[in-house]
Design an enzyme around this catalytic site. Structure first.
Site, PDB file in Angstrom:
ATOM      1  N   GLU A  80       0.823  -1.208   0.000  1.00  0.00           N
ATOM      2  CA  GLU A  80       0.000   0.000   0.000  1.00  0.00           C
ATOM      3  C   GLU A  80       0.863   1.266   0.000  1.00  0.00           C
ATOM      4  OE1 GLU A  80      -2.806  -0.067   3.244  1.00  0.00           O
ATOM      5  OE2 GLU A  80      -4.382   0.806   2.015  1.00  0.00           O
ATOM      6  N   HIS A 118       7.150 -26.453  -1.113  1.00  0.00           N
ATOM      7  CA  HIS A 118       6.588 -27.517  -1.951  1.00  0.00           C
ATOM      8  C   HIS A 118       5.618 -26.954  -2.980  1.00  0.00           C
ATOM      9  CE1 HIS A 118       8.342 -30.799   0.500  1.00  0.00           C
ATOM     10  NE2 HIS A 118       8.394 -29.799   1.382  1.00  0.00           N
ATOM     11  N   LYS A 126     -13.590   1.287  -3.720  1.00  0.00           N
ATOM     12  CA  LYS A 126     -14.644   1.663  -2.774  1.00  0.00           C
ATOM     13  C   LYS A 126     -15.720   2.486  -3.478  1.00  0.00           C
ATOM     14  CE  LYS A 126     -11.806   1.884   1.404  1.00  0.00           C
ATOM     15  NZ  LYS A 126     -11.255   2.808   2.392  1.00  0.00           N
TER      16      LYS A 126
HETATM   17  O1  PA5 Z   1      -3.139   1.888   5.887  1.00  0.00           O
HETATM   18  C1  PA5 Z   1      -4.250   2.306   5.726  1.00  0.00           C
HETATM   19  O2  PA5 Z   1      -4.558   3.502   5.866  1.00  0.00           O
HETATM   20  C2  PA5 Z   1      -5.411   1.389   5.364  1.00  0.00           C
HETATM   21  O3  PA5 Z   1      -4.994   0.105   5.103  1.00  0.00           O
HETATM   22  C3  PA5 Z   1      -6.419   1.348   6.486  1.00  0.00           C
HETATM   23  O4  PA5 Z   1      -5.793   0.900   7.649  1.00  0.00           O
HETATM   24  C4  PA5 Z   1      -7.601   0.422   6.197  1.00  0.00           C
HETATM   25  O5  PA5 Z   1      -8.163   0.750   4.960  1.00  0.00           O
HETATM   26  C5  PA5 Z   1      -8.656   0.529   7.278  1.00  0.00           C
HETATM   27  O6  PA5 Z   1      -9.106   1.852   7.420  1.00  0.00           O
HETATM   28  P1  PA5 Z   1     -10.083   2.305   8.565  1.00  0.00           P
HETATM   29  O7  PA5 Z   1      -9.396   2.210   9.875  1.00  0.00           O
HETATM   30  O8  PA5 Z   1     -10.419   3.745   8.249  1.00  0.00           O
HETATM   31  O9  PA5 Z   1     -11.288   1.399   8.515  1.00  0.00           O
END
Ligand code: PA5
Length: 423
Positions: free
Chosen positions: A274, A295, A409
């Site tokens: 990410e 494996h 989203k």
């Molecule tokens: O690193 C990040 O910002 C994302 O992976 C969030 O942690 C994830 O999308 C969850 O977000 P939220 O805490 O707003 O539900």
């Protein structure tokens, strides 16, 4: 230094000069990152003052959960549950409630199965969502509230529901309206960088892990990064994987011979995927747990395309022993193992894999942890986050945003009619 790093083999793949120059730049980037003003409000993870807030409050509530809860439900997705899960599933010997993870899937099979597991038990829940807009934790909170309403009074629910979100978010208002404990998800801490905040600190403490030992590990790595900007493992690792990337190695496998690390590898995949995968750039992060995955993926690692680098996460002392006793009469042809401890066998397999993959043309890096403990998790999380920030910056991307995640989203919300029935 308690986490070691073995990296010298990469000179078989990249020029020593270029590597050293990359390390020098990485070290400057890290120093700047640790010192600069946090104008964008994304660097709260750098210090415990900005991340590890409300320690006394969360410790007291965690004790109540441990004393009175049979089940503790952690509701969160991505950065809002991965660090806690990585630790809870890895560190041995915790004394605490059964843990159920929700808020991380939309599968009706999984959700109904988890609700069944909660039946007849004393249940506490912690909903963790930075801005409380994510579908998975939001929808699960609703279904859990409805489940709890049928079993607990309003006052009991107020004791059993803990919310973690950004101050000023709708989650904080809900906590106030209903008398739930509200823990802070500091605004300057991003989800995947939230391991040192109540997002992870509360669940691990409620699960029975030693939060002070964890924070001691974090503190050690923080000081190491500040005091030794050129030699700490974060800079070494971040610079090494980056120079390999510049030389065409654009897939990294994080591998371990300890299955307890399976959820740590998921946390690591999220952190790097990410943070770096944007603007058509980034090392593709993948993970494997050996020897099982030898494996399957072992074949590809040995003989597939040579664009892979492999990072071994080795554990010196597994703090466990299982010895194979002789059984000569049985005739199973495994007598060569007589008297051996599985630690010895596991380490032999790791050494053989390291050598074979190296011989097969895979640049290998090794991170060495003394033992799987709260303390070593504190160090690992900090070094990995710092390495990721450094390596992303070296790549020229912003390691702290995730615009791409918003894309799916938008279509999902449109398909589900979000916004049409508000009011
Ligand atoms: O690193 C990040 O910002 C994302 O992976 C969030 O942690 C994830 O999308 C969850 O977000 P939220 O805490 O707003 O539900």
């Amino acid at each position: 230094m308690s986490i070691g790093i073995e990296i010298n083999h990469i000179t078989d793949y990249v020029s020593k000069n270029a590597w050293e120059e990359n390390e020098r730049i990485a070290s400057e980037i890290l120093s700047r990152l640790l010192e600069k003003e946090d104008r964008e409000q994304v660097l709260g993870w750098r210090t415990l003052e900005t991340s590890a807030v409300q320690l006394d409050v969360l410790k007291a509530k965690a004790e109540e959960v441990r004393n009175h809860g049979d089940v503790f439900v952690i509701v969160g997705v991505g950065g809002s549950n991965q660090a806690a899960r990585a630790m809870i599933e890895a560190v041995a010997g915790r004394k605490g409630p059964e843990i159920i993870y929700l808020g991380n899937t939309l599968s009706p099979c999984y959700i109904s199965h988890m609700l069944e597991r909660m039946e007849g038990k004393s249940v506490y829940i912690n909903v963790i969502a930075k801005n409380f807009e994510t579908l998975e934790p939001g929808s699960h909170f609703r279904i859990l509230r409805q489940w709890m309403k049928k079993r607990y009074s309003k006052a009991e629910m107020a004791e059993r529901i803990i919310l973690t979100g950004t101050p000023g978010s709708r989650l904080e208002e809900i906590a106030e309206e209903n008398g739930y404990l509200f823990l802070q998800f500091p605004a300057s801490v991003g989800g995947r960088y939230s391991a040192f905040s109540p997002v992870c600190l509360f669940p691990i403490t409620a699960a029975g892990l030693d939060v002070d030992a964890f924070l001691a590990g974090v503190r050690y790595a923080m000081e190491d990064c500040r005091n030794n900007p050129a030699t700490n493992p974060a800079v070494k690792y971040g610079a090494a994987r980056n120079i390999l990337y510049q030389n065409g190695y654009d897939i990294e496998m994080l591998v371990s011979f300890e299955p307890q690390y399976a959820f740590l590898t998921k946390w690591w995949v999220q952190l790097f995927g990410e943070s770096e995968g944007k603007e058509k750039k980034g090392i593709f992060p993948a993970a494997a747990i050996y020897s099982e995955d030898l494996h399957s993926m072992g074949q590809y690692m040995q003989e597939g395309r040579r664009n892979l680098l492999e990072t071994f996460l080795s554990v010196k002392d597994p703090k466990a022993s299982a010895v194979i006793e002789p059984d000569r009469e049985f005739g199973d042809a495994f007598d060569y193992l007589d008297g051996m401890d599985f630690d010895q066998i596991n380490k032999a397999a790791e050494k053989a894999t390291w050598e074979a993959h190296g011989d097969g043309g895979v640049p290998c890096i090794r991170l060495i942890v003394n033992e799987i403990s709260e303390e070593s998790f504190g160090e690992l999380f900090y070094y990995f986050m710092a390495a990721c920030a450094v390596s992303g910056t070296l790549m020229g991307v912003n390691p702290f945003d995730q615009e791409g995640v918003e894309e799916y989203k938008r279509s999902m919300f449109a398909a589900l009619g979000k916004g049409k029935q508000q009011g």
